[in-house]
Design a protein around this motif. Structure first.
Motif, PDB file in Angstrom:
ATOM      1  N   TRP A  33       2.464  26.957   3.470  1.00 22.20           N
ATOM      2  CA  TRP A  33       3.645  27.031   3.876  1.00 22.20           C
ATOM      3  C   TRP A  33       3.908  26.519   5.287  1.00 22.20           C
ATOM      4  CZ3 TRP A  33       3.796  30.030   8.025  1.00 22.20           C
ATOM      5  CH2 TRP A  33       2.804  31.314   8.045  1.00 22.20           C
ATOM      6  N   ILE A  34       5.320  26.158   5.455  1.00 24.39           N
ATOM      7  CA  ILE A  34       5.972  25.746   6.830  1.00 24.39           C
ATOM      8  C   ILE A  34       6.891  26.462   7.116  1.00 24.39           C
ATOM      9  CG2 ILE A  34       6.596  24.065   8.333  1.00 24.39           C
ATOM     10  CD1 ILE A  34       4.897  22.059   6.883  1.00 24.39           C
ATOM     11  N   ILE A  35       7.227  27.262   8.059  1.00 27.71           N
ATOM     12  CA  ILE A  35       8.356  28.285   8.260  1.00 27.71           C
ATOM     13  C   ILE A  35       9.260  27.562   9.201  1.00 27.71           C
ATOM     14  CG2 ILE A  35       9.419  30.264   9.459  1.00 27.71           C
ATOM     15  CD1 ILE A  35       6.443  31.542   8.773  1.00 27.71           C
ATOM     16  N   ASP A  36      10.477  27.462   8.790  1.00 29.23           N
ATOM     17  CA  ASP A  36      11.598  26.731   9.444  1.00 29.23           C
ATOM     18  C   ASP A  36      11.746  27.458  11.052  1.00 29.23           C
ATOM     19  OD1 ASP A  36      12.228  25.107   7.441  1.00 29.23           O
ATOM     20  OD2 ASP A  36      14.032  26.206   6.623  1.00 29.23           O
ATOM     21  N   VAL A  37      11.973  28.585  10.995  1.00 32.25           N
ATOM     22  CA  VAL A  37      11.936  29.236  12.672  1.00 32.25           C
ATOM     23  C   VAL A  37      11.002  30.666  12.092  1.00 32.25           C
ATOM     24  CG1 VAL A  37      13.545  30.195  14.268  1.00 32.25           C
ATOM     25  CG2 VAL A  37      14.106  28.347  12.888  1.00 32.25           C
ATOM     26  N   LEU A  38      10.022  30.616  13.228  1.00 32.47           N
ATOM     27  CA  LEU A  38       9.152  31.809  13.154  1.00 32.47           C
ATOM     28  C   LEU A  38       9.777  32.566  14.479  1.00 32.47           C
ATOM     29  CD1 LEU A  38       6.763  33.466  11.962  1.00 32.47           C
ATOM     30  CD2 LEU A  38       5.232  32.171  13.572  1.00 32.47           C
ATOM     31  N   ALA A  39       9.936  33.796  14.240  1.00 31.97           N
ATOM     32  CA  ALA A  39      10.110  34.587  15.348  1.00 31.97           C
ATOM     33  C   ALA A  39       8.980  35.789  15.510  1.00 31.97           C
ATOM     34  CB  ALA A  39      11.327  35.698  15.266  1.00 31.97           C
ATOM     35  N   GLU A  40       8.381  35.744  16.611  1.00 33.74           N
ATOM     36  CA  GLU A  40       7.146  36.485  16.901  1.00 33.74           C
ATOM     37  C   GLU A  40       7.214  37.129  17.914  1.00 33.74           C
ATOM     38  OE1 GLU A  40       2.308  35.291  16.334  1.00 33.74           O
ATOM     39  OE2 GLU A  40       3.545  33.980  17.833  1.00 33.74           O
ATOM     40  N   SER A  41       6.665  38.509  18.032  1.00 29.04           N
ATOM     41  CA  SER A  41       7.005  39.205  19.405  1.00 29.04           C
ATOM     42  C   SER A  41       5.834  38.745  20.103  1.00 29.04           C
ATOM     43  CB  SER A  41       6.516  40.762  18.741  1.00 29.04           C
ATOM     44  OG  SER A  41       5.379  40.950  18.320  1.00 29.04           O
ATOM     45  N   ASP A  42       5.784  39.048  21.560  1.00 29.54           N
ATOM     46  CA  ASP A  42       5.057  38.924  22.453  1.00 29.54           C
ATOM     47  C   ASP A  42       3.465  39.652  22.275  1.00 29.54           C
ATOM     48  OD1 ASP A  42       7.171  37.439  23.559  1.00 29.54           O
ATOM     49  OD2 ASP A  42       7.418  38.889  25.178  1.00 29.54           O
ATOM     50  N   ASP A  43       3.580  40.508  21.553  1.00 26.78           N
ATOM     51  CA  ASP A  43       2.161  41.287  21.384  1.00 26.78           C
ATOM     52  C   ASP A  43       1.419  40.736  20.215  1.00 26.78           C
ATOM     53  OD1 ASP A  43       4.082  42.446  19.754  1.00 26.78           O
ATOM     54  OD2 ASP A  43       3.757  44.294  20.383  1.00 26.78           O
ATOM     55  N   LYS A  44       2.451  39.793  19.388  1.00 22.49           N
ATOM     56  CA  LYS A  44       1.916  39.189  18.187  1.00 22.49           C
ATOM     57  C   LYS A  44       1.585  40.283  17.034  1.00 22.49           C
ATOM     58  CE  LYS A  44      -0.194  35.211  20.340  1.00 22.49           C
ATOM     59  NZ  LYS A  44      -1.311  34.323  20.537  1.00 22.49           N
ATOM     60  N   ARG A  45       2.439  41.235  17.008  1.00 23.36           N
ATOM     61  CA  ARG A  45       2.240  42.271  16.038  1.00 23.36           C
ATOM     62  C   ARG A  45       3.307  42.324  14.944  1.00 23.36           C
ATOM     63  NH1 ARG A  45       1.973  48.081  18.928  1.00 23.36           N
ATOM     64  NH2 ARG A  45       1.776  48.681  16.750  1.00 23.36           N
ATOM     65  N   HIS A  46       4.386  41.566  15.219  1.00 26.24           N
ATOM     66  CA  HIS A  46       5.536  41.491  14.465  1.00 26.24           C
ATOM     67  C   HIS A  46       5.910  40.149  14.262  1.00 26.24           C
ATOM     68  CE1 HIS A  46       5.792  45.749  14.406  1.00 26.24           C
ATOM     69  NE2 HIS A  46       5.907  45.720  15.822  1.00 26.24           N
ATOM     70  N   ARG A  47       6.072  39.582  12.875  1.00 26.27           N
ATOM     71  CA  ARG A  47       6.477  38.283  12.903  1.00 26.27           C
ATOM     72  C   ARG A  47       7.704  38.103  11.511  1.00 26.27           C
ATOM     73  NH1 ARG A  47       1.647  34.190  11.971  1.00 26.27           N
ATOM     74  NH2 ARG A  47       1.002  35.570  10.128  1.00 26.27           N
ATOM     75  N   VAL A  48       8.671  37.378  12.013  1.00 26.87           N
ATOM     76  CA  VAL A  48       9.699  37.356  10.866  1.00 26.87           C
ATOM     77  C   VAL A  48      10.077  35.830  10.891  1.00 26.87           C
ATOM     78  CG1 VAL A  48      12.156  37.974  10.438  1.00 26.87           C
ATOM     79  CG2 VAL A  48      11.104  39.448  11.638  1.00 26.87           C
ATOM     80  N   ALA A  49      10.175  35.367   9.333  1.00 30.86           N
ATOM     81  CA  ALA A  49      10.288  34.089   9.135  1.00 30.86           C
ATOM     82  C   ALA A  49      11.668  33.779   8.803  1.00 30.86           C
ATOM     83  CB  ALA A  49       9.373  33.478   7.997  1.00 30.86           C
ATOM     84  N   PHE A  50      12.291  32.944   9.590  1.00 27.43           N
ATOM     85  CA  PHE A  50      13.880  32.615   9.021  1.00 27.43           C
ATOM     86  C   PHE A  50      13.825  31.358   8.266  1.00 27.43           C
ATOM     87  CE2 PHE A  50      14.428  35.541  12.646  1.00 27.43           C
ATOM     88  CZ  PHE A  50      15.478  36.429  12.110  1.00 27.43           C
ATOM     89  N   GLU A  51      14.172  31.326   7.116  1.00 26.95           N
ATOM     90  CA  GLU A  51      14.068  30.008   6.106  1.00 26.95           C
ATOM     91  C   GLU A  51      15.388  29.600   5.746  1.00 26.95           C
ATOM     92  OE1 GLU A  51      12.159  28.048   5.006  1.00 26.95           O
ATOM     93  OE2 GLU A  51      10.179  28.535   5.481  1.00 26.95           O
ATOM     94  N   VAL A  52      15.869  28.428   6.576  1.00 28.19           N
ATOM     95  CA  VAL A  52      17.290  28.004   6.098  1.00 28.19           C
ATOM     96  C   VAL A  52      17.295  27.113   5.008  1.00 28.19           C
ATOM     97  CG1 VAL A  52      19.159  26.692   7.034  1.00 28.19           C
ATOM     98  CG2 VAL A  52      17.696  27.854   8.633  1.00 28.19           C
ATOM     99  N   GLN A  53      17.997  27.673   3.915  1.00 28.18           N
ATOM    100  CA  GLN A  53      18.100  27.203   2.497  1.00 28.18           C
ATOM    101  C   GLN A  53      19.449  27.021   2.076  1.00 28.18           C
ATOM    102  OE1 GLN A  53      15.260  26.471   0.959  1.00 28.18           O
ATOM    103  NE2 GLN A  53      16.267  25.561  -0.678  1.00 28.18           N
ATOM    104  N   LEU A  54      19.929  25.650   2.525  1.00 25.05           N
ATOM    105  CA  LEU A  54      21.264  25.219   2.298  1.00 25.05           C
ATOM    106  C   LEU A  54      21.398  24.782   1.032  1.00 25.05           C
ATOM    107  CD1 LEU A  54      22.309  23.754   5.575  1.00 25.05           C
ATOM    108  CD2 LEU A  54      22.272  26.100   4.930  1.00 25.05           C
ATOM    109  N   SER A  55      20.288  24.079   0.281  1.00 19.65           N
ATOM    110  CA  SER A  55      20.575  23.594  -1.159  1.00 19.65           C
ATOM    111  C   SER A  55      20.055  24.752  -2.118  1.00 19.65           C
ATOM    112  CB  SER A  55      19.669  22.432  -1.323  1.00 19.65           C
ATOM    113  OG  SER A  55      18.208  22.892  -0.825  1.00 19.65           O
TER     114      SER A  55
END
Length: 436
Positions: A70-92
């Motif tokens: 997979w390829i994440i559009d925008v990955l938000a990762e905490s500085d301690d790399k313990r938490h990650r949130v994937a923001f997928e922009v799906q307009l279609s």
């Protein structure tokens, strides 16, 4: 040679003067290589800037999985790399199955997915974490992408009403997602379906057991007249009492059950009312009234019945948390459920006591012409006179010379005088016709 995004083997191709690389086997690729619209690029840029503005978080654009799964559009990762949130922009548009498959990939790798979509998804039993912004492929792209953070945000797992506030809430407080991954929801749904199936099966077996017990109670019951003969105790204004012979379901001890109905004083009965068995009873029940026991004892003495009466004792219902009076076995004190008693068929009961029938159809004299006005004096009608009969045979005869409507004979009609009279009448003249 492999493709840069998906890592699938690539081959060189040409179409006319255009040379390019393509997948060796396109079926093995799960990555969308299509071009991105300006709206898609603007939303990714706005999300990246919003994530980078938060302390302790940084963003990655087009973040790929090590295996290019997979390829994440925008990955938000905490500085301690313990938490990650994937923001997928799906307009279609995208099918619910594809949302579930792609979301499950992120859950499997410990990444919480958030789908940024323009409109709500169709109803589905599998919940997907989405945020609805109303910003789609045909929306106007602002010059400053940061303005997109002021869009309305609608999400079931956040109370933020703006997209920027939603991103801050997800990253600072964590995603409050209570449904789990798609696979967990499918497993929970399967367990719920299996549980409901077990409940239905248990209910079916319970009803079958009740039906079997009802049928057994009917087969073990009989009207008292089959054993002791037909006999009814008549009282002045006493109750109507029906009885049946049955046995205890626990110890098989024979006993007498009864059902009573009060007779209203002063009411003259032509026949006994139909048997009405109650499915539920309270603490006080008419079957335990002294008058009912008195007529039952009189019937047992008159018929020399050697069967014991069931006892009536107070019991407490666990389901309703209330007390009620129930029949119990006189031998082992086992409860005889009122619901089962109410299911005993009518032909298994006999009328053992009833008030005197003071009015019968033979003794009752009905008026020949009852007045519908209930006791008011009937309206006097004039007498009907006999018709007057006129005898026409005794009327005097009229002489022939005075009868103007007498029919003429054939000879008179064809005589010269008759023909002349006919012509005169036809021509409308009173003078005799002077013809040839």
């Amino acid at each position: 040679m492999v493709m840069p995004l998906c890592g699938i083997r690539a081959i060189a191709k040409s179409r006319g003067t255009t040379h390019f690389f393509a997948h060796y086997r396109i079926a093995e690729c799960n990555v969308d290589h299509g071009g991105e619209s300006p709206q898609h690029l603007a939303m990714k840029t706005a999300l990246r800037d919003q994530i980078d503005s938060l302390d302790g978080w940084h963003a990655f654009l087009e973040y790929p999985h090590p295996s290019r799964e997979w390829i994440i559009d925008v990955l938000a990762e905490s500085d301690d790399k313990r938490h990650r949130v994937a923001f997928e922009v799906q307009l279609s548009s995208q099918t619910p199955e594809k949302y579930q498959i792609r979301s499950q990939r992120y859950f499997n790798d410990g990444v919480f997915p958030v789908w940024v979509i323009p409109r709500p998804l169709d109803n589905s039993p599998i919940k997907i974490p989405v945020v609805v912004t109303g910003f789609g492929k045909s929306s106007e792209v602002p010059e400053n992408p940061a303005e997109l953070m002021d869009l309305n945000a609608g999400a079931d797992f956040s109370t933020a009403d703006r997209l920027g506030l939603f991103v801050d809430s997800i990253l600072r407080r964590g995603p409050r997602w209570r449904f789990g991954s798609p696979d967990e929801q499918v497993a929970a749904h399967r367990r719920e379906v299996e549980r409901e199936a077990r409940v239905r099966e248990e209910e079916r077996r319970r009803l079958e057991d009740i039906e079997a017990r009802i049928e057994e109670m009917n087969s073990n019951s009989a009207p008292p007249q089959t054993a002791y003969g037909a006999h009814t105790v008549h009282t002045e204004d006493g109750p109507f009492v029906w009885a049946t012979l049955t046995q205890c379901w626990s110890c098989e001890h024979p006993m007498l059950l009864w059902n009573a109905q009060s007779a209203r004083p002063g009411v003259q009965h032509m026949s006994a009312p139909p048997l009405a068995l109650k499915r539920e009873v309270g603490v006080k029940r008419y079957e335990n009234h002294p008058d009912v026991h008195r007529v039952l004892n009189d019937w047992m003495r008159a018929t020399h019945a050697d069967v014991e009466k069931a006892l009536i004792k107070t019991r407490r219902s666990k389901t309703k948390a209330a007390e009620y009076s129930a029949f119990v076995c006189p031998e082992c004190d086992a409860l005889i459920g009122q619901m089962f008693i109410s299911c005993i068929r009518v032909e298994k009961w006999s009328l053992v006591s009833a008030p005197l029938m003071k009015r019968t159809r033979k003794d009752t004299k009905q008026p020949t012409h009852p007045d519908p006005r209930k006791g008011k004096p009937q309206k006097q009608r004039p007498p009907i006179l006999a018709p007057i009969v006129i005898n026409y045979e005794d009327r005097p005869a009229v002489p022939d010379e005075l009868q103007t409507d007498r029919k003429k004979t054939w000879a008179e009609l064809h005589s010269p005088e008759g023909v002349a009279e006919a012509r005169r009448r036809f021509m409308g003249t009173a003078h005799p016709y002077r013809g040839d």
